[in-house]
Design a protein around this motif. Structure first.
Motif, PDB file in Angstrom:
ATOM      1  N   GLY A 235      39.337  45.002  44.724  1.00 50.55           N
ATOM      2  CA  GLY A 235      38.442  44.437  45.726  1.00 50.55           C
ATOM      3  C   GLY A 235      37.050  44.143  45.214  1.00 50.55           C
ATOM      4  O   GLY A 235      36.158  43.808  46.009  1.00 50.55           O
ATOM      5  N   ARG A 236      36.838  44.243  43.911  1.00 42.36           N
ATOM      6  CA  ARG A 236      35.531  43.925  43.334  1.00 42.36           C
ATOM      7  C   ARG A 236      35.435  42.421  43.058  1.00 42.36           C
ATOM      8  O   ARG A 236      36.447  41.738  42.902  1.00 42.36           O
ATOM      9  CB  ARG A 236      35.309  44.693  42.029  1.00 42.36           C
ATOM     10  N   SER A 237      34.193  41.920  42.987  1.00 42.35           N
ATOM     11  CA  SER A 237      33.940  40.509  42.679  1.00 42.35           C
ATOM     12  C   SER A 237      33.081  40.429  41.422  1.00 42.35           C
ATOM     13  O   SER A 237      31.846  40.409  41.495  1.00 42.35           O
ATOM     14  CB  SER A 237      33.243  39.812  43.848  1.00 42.35           C
ATOM     15  N   PRO A 238      33.710  40.394  40.244  1.00 39.48           N
ATOM     16  CA  PRO A 238      32.960  40.434  38.987  1.00 39.48           C
ATOM     17  C   PRO A 238      32.360  39.087  38.594  1.00 39.48           C
ATOM     18  O   PRO A 238      32.783  38.022  39.065  1.00 39.48           O
ATOM     19  CB  PRO A 238      34.016  40.877  37.970  1.00 39.48           C
ATOM     20  N   THR A 239      31.386  39.158  37.709  1.00 38.55           N
ATOM     21  CA  THR A 239      30.790  37.982  37.075  1.00 38.55           C
ATOM     22  C   THR A 239      30.887  38.174  35.572  1.00 38.55           C
ATOM     23  O   THR A 239      30.498  39.226  35.057  1.00 38.55           O
ATOM     24  CB  THR A 239      29.316  37.809  37.474  1.00 38.55           C
ATOM     25  N   VAL A 240      31.399  37.174  34.868  1.00 39.99           N
ATOM     26  CA  VAL A 240      31.568  37.254  33.418  1.00 39.99           C
ATOM     27  C   VAL A 240      30.873  36.065  32.778  1.00 39.99           C
ATOM     28  O   VAL A 240      31.124  34.908  33.160  1.00 39.99           O
ATOM     29  CB  VAL A 240      33.053  37.277  33.017  1.00 39.99           C
ATOM     30  N   PHE A 241      29.998  36.355  31.811  1.00 34.02           N
ATOM     31  CA  PHE A 241      29.286  35.314  31.078  1.00 34.02           C
ATOM     32  C   PHE A 241      29.844  35.211  29.668  1.00 34.02           C
ATOM     33  O   PHE A 241      29.918  36.213  28.949  1.00 34.02           O
ATOM     34  CB  PHE A 241      27.789  35.602  31.042  1.00 34.02           C
ATOM     35  N   LEU A 242      30.218  33.992  29.275  1.00 35.28           N
ATOM     36  CA  LEU A 242      30.796  33.741  27.963  1.00 35.28           C
ATOM     37  C   LEU A 242      29.733  33.189  27.030  1.00 35.28           C
ATOM     38  O   LEU A 242      29.150  32.133  27.284  1.00 35.28           O
ATOM     39  CB  LEU A 242      31.960  32.755  28.065  1.00 35.28           C
ATOM     40  N   HIS A 243      29.497  33.919  25.931  1.00 36.05           N
ATOM     41  CA  HIS A 243      28.551  33.506  24.903  1.00 36.05           C
ATOM     42  C   HIS A 243      29.307  33.269  23.597  1.00 36.05           C
ATOM     43  O   HIS A 243      30.274  33.986  23.296  1.00 36.05           O
ATOM     44  CB  HIS A 243      27.518  34.597  24.618  1.00 36.05           C
ATOM     45  N   THR A 244      28.843  32.321  22.820  1.00 36.44           N
ATOM     46  CA  THR A 244      29.209  32.225  21.408  1.00 36.44           C
ATOM     47  C   THR A 244      27.924  31.989  20.644  1.00 36.44           C
ATOM     48  O   THR A 244      26.897  31.639  21.243  1.00 36.44           O
ATOM     49  CB  THR A 244      30.204  31.077  21.138  1.00 36.44           C
ATOM     50  N   PRO A 245      27.924  32.164  19.330  1.00 43.91           N
ATOM     51  CA  PRO A 245      26.675  31.980  18.587  1.00 43.91           C
ATOM     52  C   PRO A 245      26.036  30.611  18.785  1.00 43.91           C
ATOM     53  O   PRO A 245      24.814  30.501  18.887  1.00 43.91           O
ATOM     54  CB  PRO A 245      27.103  32.211  17.138  1.00 43.91           C
ATOM     55  N   ASP A 246      26.858  29.541  18.836  1.00 47.57           N
ATOM     56  CA  ASP A 246      26.265  28.215  19.028  1.00 47.57           C
ATOM     57  C   ASP A 246      26.341  27.731  20.477  1.00 47.57           C
ATOM     58  O   ASP A 246      25.646  26.783  20.854  1.00 47.57           O
ATOM     59  CB  ASP A 246      26.908  27.181  18.098  1.00 47.57           C
ATOM     60  N   ASN A 247      27.160  28.365  21.305  1.00 44.29           N
ATOM     61  CA  ASN A 247      27.340  28.023  22.726  1.00 44.29           C
ATOM     62  C   ASN A 247      27.791  26.580  22.955  1.00 44.29           C
ATOM     63  O   ASN A 247      27.719  26.077  24.084  1.00 44.29           O
ATOM     64  CB  ASN A 247      26.054  28.301  23.516  1.00 44.29           C
ATOM     65  N   ASN A 248      28.288  25.932  21.926  1.00 43.35           N
ATOM     66  CA  ASN A 248      28.685  24.531  22.064  1.00 43.35           C
ATOM     67  C   ASN A 248      29.841  24.346  23.043  1.00 43.35           C
ATOM     68  O   ASN A 248      29.918  23.341  23.741  1.00 43.35           O
ATOM     69  CB  ASN A 248      29.072  23.945  20.701  1.00 43.35           C
ATOM     70  N   GLU A 249      30.765  25.314  23.080  1.00 44.75           N
ATOM     71  CA  GLU A 249      31.952  25.201  23.931  1.00 44.75           C
ATOM     72  C   GLU A 249      31.890  26.129  25.141  1.00 44.75           C
ATOM     73  O   GLU A 249      32.895  26.313  25.835  1.00 44.75           O
ATOM     74  CB  GLU A 249      33.210  25.533  23.114  1.00 44.75           C
ATOM     75  N   ALA A 250      30.730  26.692  25.429  1.00 42.87           N
ATOM     76  CA  ALA A 250      30.641  27.761  26.422  1.00 42.87           C
ATOM     77  C   ALA A 250      31.158  27.384  27.809  1.00 42.87           C
ATOM     78  O   ALA A 250      31.894  28.170  28.427  1.00 42.87           O
ATOM     79  CB  ALA A 250      29.206  28.281  26.498  1.00 42.87           C
ATOM     80  N   PRO A 251      30.837  26.221  28.374  1.00 44.04           N
ATOM     81  CA  PRO A 251      31.369  25.923  29.710  1.00 44.04           C
ATOM     82  C   PRO A 251      32.897  25.866  29.749  1.00 44.04           C
ATOM     83  O   PRO A 251      33.519  26.370  30.693  1.00 44.04           O
ATOM     84  CB  PRO A 251      30.756  24.553  30.040  1.00 44.04           C
ATOM     85  N   ALA A 252      33.501  25.258  28.730  1.00 43.15           N
ATOM     86  CA  ALA A 252      34.960  25.193  28.685  1.00 43.15           C
ATOM     87  C   ALA A 252      35.561  26.576  28.490  1.00 43.15           C
ATOM     88  O   ALA A 252      36.602  26.901  29.077  1.00 43.15           O
ATOM     89  CB  ALA A 252      35.410  24.258  27.563  1.00 43.15           C
ATOM     90  N   LEU A 253      34.906  27.412  27.692  1.00 41.04           N
ATOM     91  CA  LEU A 253      35.395  28.769  27.480  1.00 41.04           C
ATOM     92  C   LEU A 253      35.314  29.585  28.770  1.00 41.04           C
ATOM     93  O   LEU A 253      36.219  30.374  29.073  1.00 41.04           O
ATOM     94  CB  LEU A 253      34.603  29.447  26.366  1.00 41.04           C
ATOM     95  N   ALA A 254      34.237  29.415  29.517  1.00 40.06           N
ATOM     96  CA  ALA A 254      34.109  30.144  30.783  1.00 40.06           C
ATOM     97  C   ALA A 254      35.253  29.782  31.721  1.00 40.06           C
ATOM     98  O   ALA A 254      35.863  30.658  32.356  1.00 40.06           O
ATOM     99  CB  ALA A 254      32.759  29.832  31.426  1.00 40.06           C
ATOM    100  N   ARG A 255      35.586  28.504  31.799  1.00 42.75           N
ATOM    101  CA  ARG A 255      36.693  28.083  32.654  1.00 42.75           C
ATOM    102  C   ARG A 255      38.027  28.603  32.122  1.00 42.75           C
ATOM    103  O   ARG A 255      38.911  28.983  32.896  1.00 42.75           O
ATOM    104  CB  ARG A 255      36.721  26.554  32.761  1.00 42.75           C
TER     105      ARG A 255
END
Length: 283
Positions: A235-255
């Motif tokens: 029943g928890r609602s977590p938030t997860v942030f995806l980082h990489t060193p260059d963050n070039n693909e971060a939005p796609a990785l988050a999805r």
């Protein structure tokens, strides 16, 4: 119904226009485009300067009611004055973020020099934050991760304030030496601390740092996808942030992380589909 929020360390990045964001998008519209990919964002800019209330109003206008902001408390409060004589700065910060306050988390990130002997000051500070606002704390002193007494001391303080402990998981990143300029830069700057996986509240927050390699990043987050699926079942609602060193693909990785969790929790609501990016034209 519990929700999973996923996001990145920023809502605009030099590698994203033409891929995740439209080309030449005005600054006041970039968050709207980013919100088509992710439903949360780290507010790291607030660490360096408190935005104007008008600016935050544009944030509210560009995002839906379920979008989550995790906003970092200004460094003058946490790093420079260590919670001493910060009333004016905190009033200004809380007033500025009011347009998104009902969907924001107040994120207190502390320096590695902030140790167990400083927990009392943190406790006093957290108690003075608005009672109806979500709170989260990130610590980097090794004792909080390796000394059971220090861990309990901090957990007790956070429990009293109903605040979450934010882990920044860099264990996968530090498993092998850097292979790029971006990884070398992160190697020198990011904290090396044990992985922490215990949630204290109904809204746990995780920051995960992978590698430039998509394959290594995805492989490394598998323990988190299973853990987050378990939190959702509780029943928890977590938030997860995806980082990489260059963050070039971060939005796609988050999805992709959201998709991995949804494979484990089929009734999890999917993310909305992002708007298609129009190809660049010559005229």
């Amino acid at each position: 119904m519990p929700r999973l929020h996923v996001g990145c360390a920023m809502w605009t990045h030099k590698a994203w226009p033409g891929r995740f964001l439209p080309q030449s998008l005005p600054a006041k519209e970039r968050l709207r485009a980013y919100a088509g990919w992710c439903n949360a964002v780290e507010g790291n800019t607030t660490f360096y300067a408190t935005p104007t209330r008008d600016t935050v109003t544009t944030w509210a206008q560009q995002t839906g009611p379920d979008f989550r902001f995790v906003l970092k408390i200004p460094k003058v409060v946490t790093h420079e004055r260590r919670f001493t004589a910060v009333e004016t700065e905190m009033r200004a910060f809380l007033d500025a973020i009011e347009p998104v306050a009902d969907r924001a988390v107040l994120w207190t990130q502390l320096p590695s020099s902030f140790g167990p002997s400083d927990v009392e000051a943190l406790t006093r500070f957290l108690r003075r934050l608005p009672a109806n606002r979500h709170r989260a704390v990130e610590v980097r002193h090794p004792a909080f991760f390796t000394d059971a007494n220090a861990t309990s001391l901090l957990e007790d303080a956070l429990a009293v304030a109903q605040a979450e402990w934010v882990p920044f998981d860099t264990t996968v990143f530090f498993q092998s030496p850097p292979t790029s300029e971006a990884e070398q830069d992160a190697w020198a700057k990011k904290p090396r601390l044990p992985r922490r996986t215990l949630a204290l509240t109904g809204q746990p927050i995780v920051r995960y740092l992978g590698r430039d390699s998509v394959e290594e990043t995805v492989k490394g987050w598998q323990p988190w996808s299973e853990l987050v699926a378990g939190w959702l079942s509780e029943g928890r609602s977590p938030t997860v942030f995806l980082h990489t060193p260059d963050n070039n693909e971060a939005p796609a990785l988050a999805r992709r992380f959201h998709d991995d969790v949804r494979a484990l929790v089929p009734d999890l609501e999917p993310l909305p589909e992002p708007e298609p990016i129009e190809p660049a034209t010559l005229f």
